[in-house]
Design a protein around this motif. Structure first.
Motif, PDB file in Angstrom:
ATOM      1  N   THR A 157     -28.674 -55.627  70.242  1.00  0.00           N
ATOM      2  CA  THR A 157     -27.627 -55.330  70.510  1.00  0.00           C
ATOM      3  C   THR A 157     -26.212 -56.570  69.648  1.00  0.00           C
ATOM      4  OG1 THR A 157     -26.271 -55.917  73.165  1.00  0.00           O
ATOM      5  CG2 THR A 157     -27.894 -54.167  72.244  1.00  0.00           C
ATOM      6  N   VAL A 158     -25.079 -55.519  69.332  1.00  0.00           N
ATOM      7  CA  VAL A 158     -24.254 -56.118  69.189  1.00  0.00           C
ATOM      8  C   VAL A 158     -23.308 -57.213  70.126  1.00  0.00           C
ATOM      9  CG1 VAL A 158     -21.928 -56.206  68.029  1.00  0.00           C
ATOM     10  CG2 VAL A 158     -23.674 -54.872  66.161  1.00  0.00           C
ATOM     11  N   GLY A 159     -23.730 -56.326  70.799  1.00  0.00           N
ATOM     12  CA  GLY A 159     -22.460 -57.418  71.943  1.00  0.00           C
ATOM     13  C   GLY A 159     -23.362 -58.423  72.761  1.00  0.00           C
ATOM     14  N   TYR A 160     -25.032 -58.532  72.195  1.00  0.00           N
ATOM     15  CA  TYR A 160     -25.588 -59.262  72.833  1.00  0.00           C
ATOM     16  C   TYR A 160     -25.136 -60.583  71.886  1.00  0.00           C
ATOM     17  CZ  TYR A 160     -29.648 -61.777  73.547  1.00  0.00           C
ATOM     18  OH  TYR A 160     -30.830 -63.129  73.795  1.00  0.00           O
ATOM     19  N   ASP A 209     -16.650 -56.727  79.950  1.00  0.00           N
ATOM     20  CA  ASP A 209     -15.335 -56.610  79.495  1.00  0.00           C
ATOM     21  C   ASP A 209     -14.939 -57.047  78.684  1.00  0.00           C
ATOM     22  OD1 ASP A 209     -15.017 -54.430  81.336  1.00  0.00           O
ATOM     23  OD2 ASP A 209     -13.808 -55.418  82.598  1.00  0.00           O
ATOM     24  N   GLU A 210     -14.824 -59.004  79.019  1.00  0.00           N
ATOM     25  CA  GLU A 210     -14.745 -59.721  78.336  1.00  0.00           C
ATOM     26  C   GLU A 210     -15.684 -59.914  76.748  1.00  0.00           C
ATOM     27  OE1 GLU A 210     -13.912 -63.667  81.077  1.00  0.00           O
ATOM     28  OE2 GLU A 210     -16.102 -62.828  80.529  1.00  0.00           O
ATOM     29  N   ILE A 211     -16.768 -59.125  76.870  1.00  0.00           N
ATOM     30  CA  ILE A 211     -17.100 -59.172  75.505  1.00  0.00           C
ATOM     31  C   ILE A 211     -16.616 -58.497  74.322  1.00  0.00           C
ATOM     32  CG2 ILE A 211     -19.649 -57.912  74.287  1.00  0.00           C
ATOM     33  CD1 ILE A 211     -21.013 -60.015  76.609  1.00  0.00           C
ATOM     34  N   GLU A 212     -16.268 -56.561  74.826  1.00  0.00           N
ATOM     35  CA  GLU A 212     -15.590 -55.385  74.869  1.00  0.00           C
ATOM     36  C   GLU A 212     -14.329 -56.049  74.165  1.00  0.00           C
ATOM     37  OE1 GLU A 212     -16.190 -52.085  76.554  1.00  0.00           O
ATOM     38  OE2 GLU A 212     -18.308 -52.657  76.856  1.00  0.00           O
ATOM     39  N   ALA A 213     -13.781 -56.460  75.133  1.00  0.00           N
ATOM     40  CA  ALA A 213     -11.499 -57.117  74.835  1.00  0.00           C
ATOM     41  C   ALA A 213     -11.852 -58.508  73.290  1.00  0.00           C
ATOM     42  CB  ALA A 213     -11.547 -58.148  75.603  1.00  0.00           C
ATOM     43  N   ILE A 225     -16.352 -63.464  64.282  1.00  0.00           N
ATOM     44  CA  ILE A 225     -15.563 -64.172  65.132  1.00  0.00           C
ATOM     45  C   ILE A 225     -15.047 -63.348  66.480  1.00  0.00           C
ATOM     46  CG2 ILE A 225     -13.164 -63.110  65.052  1.00  0.00           C
ATOM     47  CD1 ILE A 225     -13.509 -62.676  61.893  1.00  0.00           C
ATOM     48  N   ALA A 226     -15.563 -62.575  67.144  1.00  0.00           N
ATOM     49  CA  ALA A 226     -15.695 -62.529  68.472  1.00  0.00           C
ATOM     50  C   ALA A 226     -16.196 -63.476  69.289  1.00  0.00           C
ATOM     51  CB  ALA A 226     -16.531 -60.535  68.303  1.00  0.00           C
ATOM     52  N   ARG A 227     -17.752 -63.445  68.238  1.00  0.00           N
ATOM     53  CA  ARG A 227     -18.253 -64.686  69.146  1.00  0.00           C
ATOM     54  C   ARG A 227     -17.658 -65.622  69.698  1.00  0.00           C
ATOM     55  NH1 ARG A 227     -22.776 -67.129  70.379  1.00  0.00           N
ATOM     56  NH2 ARG A 227     -22.955 -69.399  69.582  1.00  0.00           N
ATOM     57  N   THR A 228     -16.882 -66.321  68.657  1.00  0.00           N
ATOM     58  CA  THR A 228     -16.226 -67.794  69.165  1.00  0.00           C
ATOM     59  C   THR A 228     -14.928 -66.950  69.639  1.00  0.00           C
ATOM     60  OG1 THR A 228     -16.396 -67.870  66.255  1.00  0.00           O
ATOM     61  CG2 THR A 228     -14.771 -69.516  67.346  1.00  0.00           C
ATOM     62  N   LEU A 229     -14.538 -65.793  69.711  1.00  0.00           N
ATOM     63  CA  LEU A 229     -12.920 -65.888  70.417  1.00  0.00           C
ATOM     64  C   LEU A 229     -13.703 -65.794  71.563  1.00  0.00           C
ATOM     65  CD1 LEU A 229     -11.185 -62.454  69.038  1.00  0.00           C
ATOM     66  CD2 LEU A 229     -10.397 -65.164  68.985  1.00  0.00           C
ATOM     67  N   LEU A 230     -14.294 -65.690  72.356  1.00  0.00           N
ATOM     68  CA  LEU A 230     -14.655 -65.484  73.467  1.00  0.00           C
ATOM     69  C   LEU A 230     -15.062 -66.571  74.248  1.00  0.00           C
ATOM     70  CD1 LEU A 230     -16.104 -62.762  75.618  1.00  0.00           C
ATOM     71  CD2 LEU A 230     -18.913 -63.929  74.737  1.00  0.00           C
ATOM     72  N   LYS A 231     -15.954 -67.727  73.629  1.00  0.00           N
ATOM     73  CA  LYS A 231     -15.532 -68.975  74.119  1.00  0.00           C
ATOM     74  C   LYS A 231     -14.676 -69.593  74.273  1.00  0.00           C
ATOM     75  CE  LYS A 231     -17.311 -73.039  71.885  1.00  0.00           C
ATOM     76  NZ  LYS A 231     -18.616 -73.320  70.589  1.00  0.00           N
ATOM     77  N   ASP A 232     -13.323 -68.998  73.710  1.00  0.00           N
ATOM     78  CA  ASP A 232     -11.752 -69.066  73.812  1.00  0.00           C
ATOM     79  C   ASP A 232     -11.272 -70.404  73.075  1.00  0.00           C
ATOM     80  OD1 ASP A 232      -9.891 -68.377  74.141  1.00  0.00           O
ATOM     81  OD2 ASP A 232      -9.864 -68.926  76.450  1.00  0.00           O
ATOM     82  N   GLY A 272     -21.665 -66.931  81.195  1.00  0.00           N
ATOM     83  CA  GLY A 272     -19.874 -66.474  81.983  1.00  0.00           C
ATOM     84  C   GLY A 272     -19.753 -64.946  81.756  1.00  0.00           C
ATOM     85  N   ALA A 273     -19.852 -64.979  80.411  1.00  0.00           N
ATOM     86  CA  ALA A 273     -18.917 -64.067  79.886  1.00  0.00           C
ATOM     87  C   ALA A 273     -19.679 -62.538  80.655  1.00  0.00           C
ATOM     88  CB  ALA A 273     -18.964 -63.543  78.499  1.00  0.00           C
ATOM     89  N   SER A 274     -18.299 -61.583  81.160  1.00  0.00           N
ATOM     90  CA  SER A 274     -18.454 -59.940  81.930  1.00  0.00           C
ATOM     91  C   SER A 274     -18.589 -59.815  80.540  1.00  0.00           C
ATOM     92  CB  SER A 274     -17.414 -59.380  82.355  1.00  0.00           C
ATOM     93  OG  SER A 274     -16.218 -59.567  82.144  1.00  0.00           O
TER      94      SER A 274
END
Ligand code: ADP
Ligand code: ADP
Length: 229
Positions: free
Chosen positions: A93-96, A108-112, A151-158, A104-106
């Protein structure tokens, strides 16, 4: 955080053949610096040095004032997020793919993160096993969609420091414009180093350095450099 400083850096993959000749620049925290120049100029080499894939021959590189020679690669990886030109995705999945390695990511955080990267809901909800690879055999996500995932993957890492390494150069011009809008938005909020081929893609950077054959040949803001063209 994430301020970067290159101070009189000299480097060659082979010590007999210097690639970067006395390169100095500074990116204050929260600013965007763009490095432009022709292929082979040494742009990606600068990004690799930042991750300590290679050690420099002389000079110093610091992040937030700390010499990276004294920092572990693991902590550099935690501090720097990279959006590569061409990320290979898992057939899942894209979420995966966004959350991979970010245990550690939830959800909700993945969706954000997906939302911040302008990923459409239908892409995020693709079923497991959907072929997300892009290539000769499995063109399922477009290049632009794939970049949104990166980009989302990078943002999740913050990370405090963002490196965009030719992040849009594999895209057609319309998609490139769309992705640039997303990148501009996320880079406004953090320290960013943009590596690009062309001046036209880095209009927003506080400073641009033009690299040619391992030397900084010009520096300034976009308007100054366009005038000098
Ligand atoms: P750019 O990103 O501006 O296209 P690079 O940093 O990739 O430029 O390359 C700068 C120079 O370093 C080029 O001359 C290239 O051939 C050389 N180079 C790049 N990677 C390596 C490597 N792993 N080993 C030896 N030389 C390399
Ligand atoms: P982290 O190490 O925290 O996951 P990154 O998100 O910066 O940090 O690293 C991404 C991971 O994806 C690394 O394991 C790296 O090896 C890998 N990677 C980096 N660039 C690419 C790419 N172009 N294609 C596939 N995987 C990549």
């Amino acid at each position: 955080g994430g301020a970067v400083r290159f101070d009189h850096v000299r480097f060659g993959y082979d010590p007999e053949r210097e690639i970067l000749h006395d390169v100095s620049f500074e990116v204050p925290a929260g600013h965007t610096l763009a490095i432009v120049g022709p292929s082979g100029a040494g742009k990606s080499t600068i990004a690799r040095i930042l991750f300590r894939f290679y050690d420099i021959q002389s000079g110093q590189v610091t992040i937030d004032g700390q010499d990276i020679a004294e920092v572990t690669q693991a902590s550099l990886r935690a501090a720097i997020g990279i959006v590569p030109q061409d990320m290979v995705l898992f057939n899942d999945t894209v979420g995966y793919n966004i959350g991979y390695g970010r245990e550690g990511a939830s959800q909700d955080e993945i969706e954000a993160a997906a939302k911040a990267a302008s990923i459409h809901d239908f892409i995020l909800s693709l079923p497991k096993g959907y072929d997300t690879r892009v290539g000769e055999r499995g063109l399922k996500l477009s290049g632009g969609e794939k970049q949104r995932v990166a980009i989302a993957r990078t943002l999740l890492k913050d990370p405090p420091l963002l490196v965009l390494d030719e992040a849009t150069s594999a895209l057609d011009s319309r998609t490139e414009t769309e992705i640039q809008t997303v990148l501009r938005d996320i880079s406004r909020k953090r320290t960013t180093l943009v590596v690009a081929h062309r001046l036209s893609t880095v209009v927003d950077a506080e400073e641009i350095i033009v690299l040619d054959q391992g030397r900084i040949v010009e520096r300034g803001r976009h308007a100054d450099l366009v005038r000098a063209d």
